[in-house]
Design a protein around this motif. Structure first.
Motif, PDB file in Angstrom:
ATOM      1  N   GLN A  12      -2.428  -5.352   6.030  1.00 24.29           N
ATOM      2  CA  GLN A  12      -3.086  -4.969   5.221  1.00 24.29           C
ATOM      3  C   GLN A  12      -2.507  -5.108   3.568  1.00 24.29           C
ATOM      4  OE1 GLN A  12      -4.441  -0.690   5.551  1.00 24.29           O
ATOM      5  NE2 GLN A  12      -5.334  -0.597   3.500  1.00 24.29           N
ATOM      6  N   CYS A  23      -2.902  -4.398  -0.617  1.00 20.37           N
ATOM      7  CA  CYS A  23      -3.610  -3.581  -1.709  1.00 20.37           C
ATOM      8  C   CYS A  23      -3.283  -4.217  -2.954  1.00 20.37           C
ATOM      9  CB  CYS A  23      -2.864  -2.019  -1.732  1.00 20.37           C
ATOM     10  SG  CYS A  23      -3.485  -1.198  -0.228  1.00 20.37           S
ATOM     11  N   ASP A  32      -7.557   3.984  -2.903  1.00 17.08           N
ATOM     12  CA  ASP A  32      -8.452   4.021  -1.655  1.00 17.08           C
ATOM     13  C   ASP A  32      -7.766   4.238  -0.424  1.00 17.08           C
ATOM     14  OD1 ASP A  32     -10.942   4.041  -3.237  1.00 17.08           O
ATOM     15  OD2 ASP A  32     -11.158   2.069  -2.962  1.00 17.08           O
ATOM     16  N   SER A  33      -6.691   3.432  -0.326  1.00 22.39           N
ATOM     17  CA  SER A  33      -5.853   3.679   0.867  1.00 22.39           C
ATOM     18  C   SER A  33      -5.374   4.948   1.235  1.00 22.39           C
ATOM     19  CB  SER A  33      -4.719   2.606   0.785  1.00 22.39           C
ATOM     20  OG  SER A  33      -4.017   2.560   2.144  1.00 22.39           O
ATOM     21  N   GLU A  45      -7.197  -0.036  -5.038  1.00 24.11           N
ATOM     22  CA  GLU A  45      -6.881  -0.331  -3.580  1.00 24.11           C
ATOM     23  C   GLU A  45      -5.920   0.541  -3.052  1.00 24.11           C
ATOM     24  OE1 GLU A  45      -6.513  -4.527  -2.711  1.00 24.11           O
ATOM     25  OE2 GLU A  45      -8.581  -5.130  -3.234  1.00 24.11           O
ATOM     26  N   CYS A  92       0.744  -1.367  -0.112  1.00 23.38           N
ATOM     27  CA  CYS A  92       0.289  -0.155  -0.137  1.00 23.38           C
ATOM     28  C   CYS A  92       0.872   1.306  -0.017  1.00 23.38           C
ATOM     29  CB  CYS A  92      -1.146  -0.130   1.166  1.00 23.38           C
ATOM     30  SG  CYS A  92      -2.029  -1.356   1.174  1.00 23.38           S
TER      31      CYS A  92
END
Length: 419
Positions: A157, A159, A167-168, A164, A148
């Protein structure tokens, strides 16, 4: 026999011997005209009897907690599909950014011809050994978990797509300034897709599901950011006359915004082409269609001539009226009608409005009920009798007036001749 005599004395329609009838030309003409009038009104009553009439009444809308489908079909002749984002928000606090489900996008050329049609949202294609969140490449026996790029909320987490990652970043309140460095975006061909769509337009249709409370939905040429109750846009700098990949994929705000978040202010100063928010609304409705509904924005087109070189916010202010339509079989259609006013807010002064096409809607507390009803048989027969009797009565009065008038004139003429 006495009984028959008594009944005969009650006859309200005494007969006259035909030898005493006096037929005239005017009486014949009046009979023809009155007969045609009776036939015309008779068939009119037949039509009204066979087809349902719609009655309307106003009531207070007592519905609570309902949701609503907003159906739309909008064409942007100069805005590529990859840059169009749809967002919704309402007074209850519900917000959705860059909505992709239940939406279809069609790439169109400058003549309006469809190049490609696809559902919005592109998943990550498979590629050999993509970059992992720990910095290494994916091994054969390893589960893919993409990085991410510093925006992770926890160590585990992942991505796995460009969306994604974006969005993060949005949740952190950060701007994604160099998409070319993001492995997921490179694998999905994000840059190449923008290059392929250079100079194209987009037709976007589908629906969004919203709460039945005041709010807005909008089409924005970029992706939205939401942080600390601020609504921002990290616009894509897409200008065909000055095209290069690094500018295409850099997100920017339209003009001088200074947004405070925990990582400091974010500044941008990039004008957007006026043509990018020119649009045509092919269809817009709130809820299901019902017989006789008129949607005032269907077919509305707006183009702005270049004046100041700056874009702005095109706003539609919509007043939605809840409507229930009940057909002749008792089936109910819960829908809405609406009225609208529009306004263009040019990007002059500070703060400058975010560019896009915005629909601000609110609901009326008054509900309209339409009910289909058939005319009863007794009512139909009463109308037929009224038509026949009324026309014959009026025709008799006219005939009597013409006949006696003609006789009076004729008598005077005869007296004048004799004198």
């Amino acid at each position: 026999m006495e009984l028959w005599s008594k009944l005969r004395s009650l006859d309200a329609y005494p007969k006259v011997n035909e030898d005493f009838y006096s037929r005239t030309l005017s009486g014949g003409l009046i009979t023809i005209v009155s007969s045609l009038a009776i036939l015309l009104l008779f068939f009119s009553e037949i039509r009204l009897y066979l087809y349902a009439a719609t009655e309307s009444k106003l009531t207070v809308d007592t519905s609570r907690g309902e949701r609503l489908h907003i159906n739309f079909d909008v064409t942007f002749p100069a805005l590529p599909c990859s840059l169009v984002a749809i967002d919704t928000m309402d007074v209850s606090g519900e917000q959705h950014y860059d909505i992709r489900h239940d939406i279809m996008k069609k790439r169109i050329d400058h003549l309006g011809n469809v190049i490609e049609s696809r559902k919005d949202g592109v998943g990550s294609p498979k590629i050999e050994r993509p970059l992992q969140n720990h910095g290494g490449r994916l091994d054969h026996n390893e589960v893919y978990c993409g990085s991410c790029y510093g925006s992770e909320e926890s160590d585990d987490q992942c991505c796995n797509s460009c969306e994604e990652v974006r969005d993060s970043y949005r949740k952190k309140g950060w701007a994604l300034t160099n998409v070319e460095s993001i492995d997921q975006c490179k694998r999905e061909g994000f840059v190449q897709r923008l290059k392929d769509e250079q100079g194209e337009g987009c037709n976007i249709h589908g629906f969004v599901d919203v709460n039945k409370v005041a709010g807005n939905f909008h089409f924005a040429p970029g992706k939205s950011l939401d942080h600390a109750f601020n609504f921002l846009q990290d616009m894509l700098n897409f200008q065909p006359e000055n095209y290069n990949a690094s500018r295409i994929i850099s997100f920017y705000l339209q003009s001088n915004y200074c947004i405070e978040h925990k990582h400091g202010p974010l500044m941008a100063n990039y004008p957007l082409s006026l043509k990018q928010i020119s649009h045509k609304i092919n269809k817009l409705s709130f809820g299901k269609e019902f017989p006789g509904v008129v949607n005032p924005l269907d077919g509305v087109e707006w183009k702005q001539e270049q004046t100041t070189g700056l874009t702005g916010m095109y706003q539609y202010f919509v007043k939605v009226v809840p409507t229930i339509y009940t057909d002749i079989r008792g089936r109910k259609i819960h829908s809405n009608q609406f009225s609208v006013t529009e306004h263009f807010r040019e990007a002059i002064g500070l703060p400058r409005p975010p560019p896009g096409v915005y629909f601000f809607y609110e609901f009326s507390p008054i509900q309209v009920d339409f009910t289909e009803e058939n005319t009863s048989l007794l009512h139909f027969l009463t109308n037929i009798c009224a038509i026949v009797g009324g026309i014959f009565t009026v025709a008799g009065i006219i005939d009597s007036f013409v006949y006696h008038g003609h006789r009076a004139i004729k008598k005077k003429m005869e007296i004048g001749k004799l004198g």
